[in-house]
Design a protein around this motif. Structure first.
Motif, PDB file in Angstrom:
ATOM      1  N   ASN A 116       0.842  -1.185   0.000  1.00  0.00           N
ATOM      2  CA  ASN A 116       0.000   0.000   0.000  1.00  0.00           C
ATOM      3  C   ASN A 116       0.890   1.252   0.000  1.00  0.00           C
ATOM      4  OD1 ASN A 116      -1.778   2.152   0.891  1.00  0.00           O
ATOM      5  ND2 ASN A 116      -3.208   0.559   1.539  1.00  0.00           N
ATOM      6  N   SER A 117       0.525   2.254  -0.799  1.00  0.00           N
ATOM      7  CA  SER A 117       1.343   3.462  -0.944  1.00  0.00           C
ATOM      8  C   SER A 117       0.929   4.607  -0.020  1.00  0.00           C
ATOM      9  CB  SER A 117       1.286   3.949  -2.391  1.00  0.00           C
ATOM     10  OG  SER A 117      -0.044   4.301  -2.733  1.00  0.00           O
ATOM     11  N   ILE A 118      -0.061   4.404   0.856  1.00  0.00           N
ATOM     12  CA  ILE A 118      -0.534   5.453   1.772  1.00  0.00           C
ATOM     13  C   ILE A 118       0.523   5.682   2.858  1.00  0.00           C
ATOM     14  CG2 ILE A 118      -2.319   6.028   3.466  1.00  0.00           C
ATOM     15  CD1 ILE A 118      -4.015   5.670   1.147  1.00  0.00           C
ATOM     16  N   HIS A 136      -4.164   8.067  -4.934  1.00  0.00           N
ATOM     17  CA  HIS A 136      -3.977   6.674  -4.516  1.00  0.00           C
ATOM     18  C   HIS A 136      -5.122   5.842  -5.060  1.00  0.00           C
ATOM     19  CE1 HIS A 136      -0.657   7.453  -1.747  1.00  0.00           C
ATOM     20  NE2 HIS A 136      -1.329   8.525  -1.350  1.00  0.00           N
ATOM     21  N   ASP A 140      -6.075   0.974  -2.085  1.00  0.00           N
ATOM     22  CA  ASP A 140      -5.201   1.419  -0.990  1.00  0.00           C
ATOM     23  C   ASP A 140      -5.995   2.147   0.091  1.00  0.00           C
ATOM     24  OD1 ASP A 140      -3.024   0.327  -2.268  1.00  0.00           O
ATOM     25  OD2 ASP A 140      -2.068   2.248  -2.766  1.00  0.00           O
TER      26      ASP A 140
END
Length: 161
Positions: A116-118, A136, A140
């Motif tokens: 996940n890019s959060i 996003h 995510d």
């Protein structure tokens, strides 16, 4: 843990007090501070009291867990637990804030492990304000939201003893 004031022969003395129940045994701990409240002495006595409580807790559970953990590991875990218990009793709002911050770090870290890019700030916005973060994927954002929903579910369940 709290500071108590006692009178003896017309003089006021201060003590650090703490009560704890180990299994069915109730223990009361006291450390003498003196006739005046000195910050350095209070901190010194606080550390001694935490050490005494931690040692008692370690002795109490060592036999149960000695096949799994070393005594030094049990001591360290009990020291953390003792400090958190004191924080929870003495500063309940600070403890609540601490738990919230830890959960946000947990949610972000858990989802990041899965790709996940959060980031941490964005996870805080999602969990505290319920906002969606642009830039996003929906997956995510939903993943972090769902971790928050699981926490709400777990907080509502009854503890089984």
């Amino acid at each position: 843990m709290f500071i108590s004031k006692r009178q003896s022969k017309g003089q006021t003395y201060y003590y650090l007090d703490y009560s704890l129940t180990l299994a069915s045994l109730k223990k009361h701990y006291m450390k003498f501070i003196g006739p005046k409240l000195d910050e350095k002495l209070i901190l010194e006595q606080y550390n001694k009291l935490i050490t005494k409580i931690t040692l008692d807790r370690t002795k109490h559970i060592f036999l149960k867990y000695k096949s799994i953990l070393k005594e030094s590991e049990i001591y360290r875990l009990e020291e953390i637990r003792t400090k958190l218990d004191v924080l929870k009793k003495v500063l309940p709002e600070s403890y609540k804030s601490y738990k919230e911050d830890e959960f946000i770090k947990y949610a972000q870290g858990t989802s990041a492990v899965e790709g996940n890019s959060i980031n941490l700030h964005e996870a805080k916005e999602i969990l505290e304000k319920g906002v969606s973060i642009s830039g996003h994927s929906i997956r995510d954002v939903k993943e972090v939201e769902n971790i928050g929903k699981v926490r709400i579910y777990l907080d509502k369940r009854k503890e089984i003893t």
